[in-house]
Design an enzyme around this catalytic site. Sequence first.
Site, PDB file in Angstrom:
ATOM      1  N   LYS A   1      33.239  31.716  40.554  1.00  0.00           N
ATOM      2  CA  LYS A   1      32.490  32.243  41.701  1.00  0.00           C
ATOM      3  C   LYS A   1      32.024  33.647  41.363  1.00  0.00           C
ATOM      4  O   LYS A   1      32.805  34.589  41.357  1.00  0.00           O
ATOM      5  CB  LYS A   1      33.356  32.292  42.967  1.00  0.00           C
ATOM      6  CG  LYS A   1      32.462  32.497  44.194  1.00  0.00           C
ATOM      7  CD  LYS A   1      33.150  33.145  45.383  1.00  0.00           C
ATOM      8  CE  LYS A   1      33.266  34.624  45.275  1.00  0.00           C
ATOM      9  NZ  LYS A   1      31.983  35.372  45.273  1.00  0.00           N
TER      10      LYS A   1
ATOM     11  N   GLU B   1      41.995  41.890  36.858  1.00  0.00           N
ATOM     12  CA  GLU B   1      41.421  43.104  36.276  1.00  0.00           C
ATOM     13  C   GLU B   1      40.824  43.899  37.434  1.00  0.00           C
ATOM     14  O   GLU B   1      39.858  43.464  38.043  1.00  0.00           O
ATOM     15  CB  GLU B   1      40.369  42.740  35.233  1.00  0.00           C
ATOM     16  CG  GLU B   1      40.153  43.846  34.221  1.00  0.00           C
ATOM     17  CD  GLU B   1      39.078  44.818  34.622  1.00  0.00           C
ATOM     18  OE1 GLU B   1      39.298  45.620  35.568  1.00  0.00           O
ATOM     19  OE2 GLU B   1      38.020  44.787  33.991  1.00  0.00           O
TER      20      GLU B   1
ATOM     21  N   CYS C   1      34.357  49.758  35.244  1.00  0.00           N
ATOM     22  CA  CYS C   1      35.758  50.062  35.542  1.00  0.00           C
ATOM     23  C   CYS C   1      36.398  50.925  34.461  1.00  0.00           C
ATOM     24  O   CYS C   1      37.461  51.485  34.681  1.00  0.00           O
ATOM     25  CB  CYS C   1      36.542  48.780  35.777  1.00  0.00           C
ATOM     26  SG  CYS C   1      36.215  47.548  34.535  1.00  0.00           S
TER      27      CYS C   1
ATOM     28  N   GLU D   1      38.655  55.184  42.942  1.00  0.00           N
ATOM     29  CA  GLU D   1      37.542  54.638  42.176  1.00  0.00           C
ATOM     30  C   GLU D   1      36.264  54.763  43.006  1.00  0.00           C
ATOM     31  O   GLU D   1      36.181  54.228  44.112  1.00  0.00           O
ATOM     32  CB  GLU D   1      37.812  53.172  41.835  1.00  0.00           C
ATOM     33  CG  GLU D   1      36.749  52.585  40.927  1.00  0.00           C
ATOM     34  CD  GLU D   1      37.074  51.167  40.445  1.00  0.00           C
ATOM     35  OE1 GLU D   1      37.387  50.301  41.282  1.00  0.00           O
ATOM     36  OE2 GLU D   1      36.995  50.934  39.227  1.00  0.00           O
TER      37      GLU D   1
HETATM   38  P1  NAI Z   1      35.254  42.947  45.775  1.00  0.00           P
HETATM   39  O1  NAI Z   1      36.584  43.060  45.131  1.00  0.00           O
HETATM   40  O2  NAI Z   1      35.183  42.676  47.249  1.00  0.00           O
HETATM   41  O3  NAI Z   1      34.379  41.805  45.043  1.00  0.00           O
HETATM   42  C1  NAI Z   1      34.669  41.235  43.790  1.00  0.00           C
HETATM   43  C2  NAI Z   1      34.614  39.719  43.876  1.00  0.00           C
HETATM   44  O4  NAI Z   1      35.645  39.255  44.744  1.00  0.00           O
HETATM   45  C3  NAI Z   1      33.314  39.150  44.457  1.00  0.00           C
HETATM   46  O5  NAI Z   1      32.983  37.954  43.768  1.00  0.00           O
HETATM   47  C4  NAI Z   1      33.681  38.854  45.890  1.00  0.00           C
HETATM   48  O6  NAI Z   1      32.884  37.844  46.480  1.00  0.00           O
HETATM   49  C5  NAI Z   1      35.110  38.368  45.733  1.00  0.00           C
HETATM   50  N1  NAI Z   1      35.943  38.453  46.918  1.00  0.00           N
HETATM   51  C6  NAI Z   1      35.851  39.341  47.946  1.00  0.00           C
HETATM   52  N2  NAI Z   1      36.787  39.080  48.873  1.00  0.00           N
HETATM   53  C7  NAI Z   1      37.500  38.006  48.430  1.00  0.00           C
HETATM   54  C8  NAI Z   1      38.618  37.271  48.936  1.00  0.00           C
HETATM   55  N3  NAI Z   1      39.187  37.586  50.090  1.00  0.00           N
HETATM   56  N4  NAI Z   1      39.090  36.240  48.203  1.00  0.00           N
HETATM   57  C9  NAI Z   1      38.530  35.920  47.019  1.00  0.00           C
HETATM   58  N5  NAI Z   1      37.472  36.564  46.502  1.00  0.00           N
HETATM   59  C10 NAI Z   1      36.968  37.609  47.185  1.00  0.00           C
HETATM   60  O7  NAI Z   1      34.455  44.261  45.446  1.00  0.00           O
HETATM   61  P2  NAI Z   1      33.281  44.939  46.310  1.00  0.00           P
HETATM   62  O8  NAI Z   1      33.665  44.961  47.770  1.00  0.00           O
HETATM   63  O9  NAI Z   1      32.030  44.254  45.954  1.00  0.00           O
HETATM   64  O10 NAI Z   1      33.304  46.428  45.713  1.00  0.00           O
HETATM   65  C11 NAI Z   1      34.177  47.409  46.280  1.00  0.00           C
HETATM   66  C12 NAI Z   1      34.742  48.300  45.228  1.00  0.00           C
HETATM   67  O11 NAI Z   1      35.554  47.540  44.336  1.00  0.00           O
HETATM   68  C13 NAI Z   1      33.740  48.981  44.322  1.00  0.00           C
HETATM   69  O12 NAI Z   1      33.200  50.122  44.892  1.00  0.00           O
HETATM   70  C14 NAI Z   1      34.599  49.282  43.123  1.00  0.00           C
HETATM   71  O13 NAI Z   1      35.334  50.465  43.344  1.00  0.00           O
HETATM   72  C15 NAI Z   1      35.553  48.113  43.056  1.00  0.00           C
HETATM   73  N6  NAI Z   1      35.112  47.109  42.074  1.00  0.00           N
HETATM   74  C16 NAI Z   1      35.719  47.075  40.858  1.00  0.00           C
HETATM   75  C17 NAI Z   1      35.265  46.205  39.890  1.00  0.00           C
HETATM   76  C18 NAI Z   1      35.884  46.131  38.543  1.00  0.00           C
HETATM   77  O14 NAI Z   1      35.208  45.831  37.574  1.00  0.00           O
HETATM   78  N7  NAI Z   1      37.156  46.319  38.408  1.00  0.00           N
HETATM   79  C19 NAI Z   1      34.117  45.348  40.119  1.00  0.00           C
HETATM   80  C20 NAI Z   1      33.594  45.389  41.470  1.00  0.00           C
HETATM   81  C21 NAI Z   1      34.081  46.265  42.372  1.00  0.00           C
END
Ligand code: NAI
Length: 502
Positions: free
Chosen positions: A182, A257, A291, A390
């Site tokens: 996903k 991660e 990240c 972050e």
């Molecule tokens: P997020 O963690 O909500 O999204 C990442 C993935 O998780 C997306 O595919 C999203 O649809 C999915 N997701 C969201 N809620 C979920 C749930 N309850 N169960 C399963 N999957 C779920 O990240 P978001 O809200 O887009 O970004 C927020 C912050 O997260 C960013 O500002 C950044 O600081 C951090 N982030 C870190 C990343 C990394 O590479 N470690 C990548 C993206 C965001």
Amino acid sequence: MSTTSERPVWAAGGQFIDGAYREGSGDSHQVVDPATGAIAATVRLATAADVDSAVAAARSAFGEWSTATPGARSGALTRLAAVLEERADLFARTESLQAGKPIKLSREFDVPGTIDNTAFFAGAARALEGKASGEYSGDHTSSVRREPIGVIGSIAPWNYPLQMAAWKVLPAIAAGNTIVLKPAELTPLTSLMFAEACRDAGLPDGVVNVVTGRGPEAGAHLVAHPEVAMTSFTGSTAVGIQVMQTAATTVKRVHLELGGKAPFVVFDDADLDAAIQGAVAGSLINCGQDCTAATRAYVHRSLYDAFVDGVATTMGEVRLGDPFDPATDQGPLVSRLQQQRVAAFVERARSYAKVVRGGQIPGGALAEGAFYEPTLIVDAAQDSEIVQSEIFGPVLVVVPFDDDAEALQLANDTPYGLAASVWTRDVYRALDATRAIKAGCVWVNDHIPIISEMPHGGFKQSGFGKDMSQYSLDEYTQVKHVMYDLTAVVRKDWHRTIFGDR
Ligand code: NAI
Ligand code: MG
């Protein structure tokens, strides 16, 4: 291979299940070009029922794929690398369209990196082996089998959509698993194209499936699914914690991660110019949505003023603009929401720190997009939000230090532990620092490069589990001990514990 500078048009569906594009049965959803605000694609999202179809397809493909020879799996991945190479330009333009990445970054980093990963895992698929075979008990021969786990459910973020798809899909399928991925709903297009390329390379239908849906619906359903054997997640720590909790109810293996807050430590003997260039490139790469990006520079007080001046000047040379212009260095953030998040961090910081440059949403032609100026902040306390959290935007904070021990203590002083760099010309200092810093990767005199052969993954609250490299194959396989009796004796020696001397 021809290259153009045109924005591609999306004509396919939003799901790729069992070897074919289709539409989800959920809401209509717009993928937005963050540079202009224009609609890049309209797809229908996956519901729980669509996720169930994808898991069923992966489940039925597992038998054939998990018993294919390593040579057959390797051959399919070799063909996949060739298909990706043929489509490199379309992949690069689609990645820039949906994520706002400068086209030179998509062309020179995201797409070639993905092709190289694919070639690496084509080789790695044939190098999987058990560690031991031998007579550890005098009466038995033991051997170790390394087996695929089953259907993998993977959830990916929007910062490097294609590379994240590749990092999740490739080791999983190289080891004989099948997968439902996903992608982030902001950026699903290149993940769908990756699954299509897998089919066109001759991978059996159902081995690689992509469902575009919202996290709390499609994502959470995939993590909870009883037919999914393992969850691999890259994204925010908050969601990672929920994923781990949900996965616990079906005792799934979990690979997480979860972001970082990478320190960038400049010792007093560092090459100052190299550190300045490295800090600007390392903090602004992918508009800071990385990240491992350099986020906290700890600089020895003797170099501090020159470093801050140099970074401010060099940040001023970075050209913001249309991602499709080959001259653009920095595109927009991924979305308006991310732009607002980053701006809010900087606005809060003004009350306790000093913004040396940037800190603005640019106007003029850039006002239509989710742009944010390269931003440099000083005079922030170690325990302040801008140093600890972050931000995921083009923001660097610089903090002075007086001695090495203090620098290393500050570098380790966040909940994260994904990546770090140290800048010094003294090999003993470098050895000390690389040992002391608690992070999954420490660079010496550089910051950012990754390679297919080496592992990527966190310490501490950056998560656990490795992407890329042979280490990632450990994540996607389970180890089985098989023990063969060598004696052919009916009443074995150890049976005394039951039968006594009878
Ligand atoms: P997020 O963690 O909500 O999204 C990442 C993935 O998780 C997306 O595919 C999203 O649809 C999915 N997701 C969201 N809620 C979920 C749930 N309850 N169960 C399963 N999957 C779920 O990240 P978001 O809200 O887009 O970004 C927020 C912050 O997260 C960013 O500002 C950044 O600081 C951090 N982030 C870190 C990343 C990394 O590479 N470690 C990548 C993206 C965001
Ligand atoms: Mg979220």
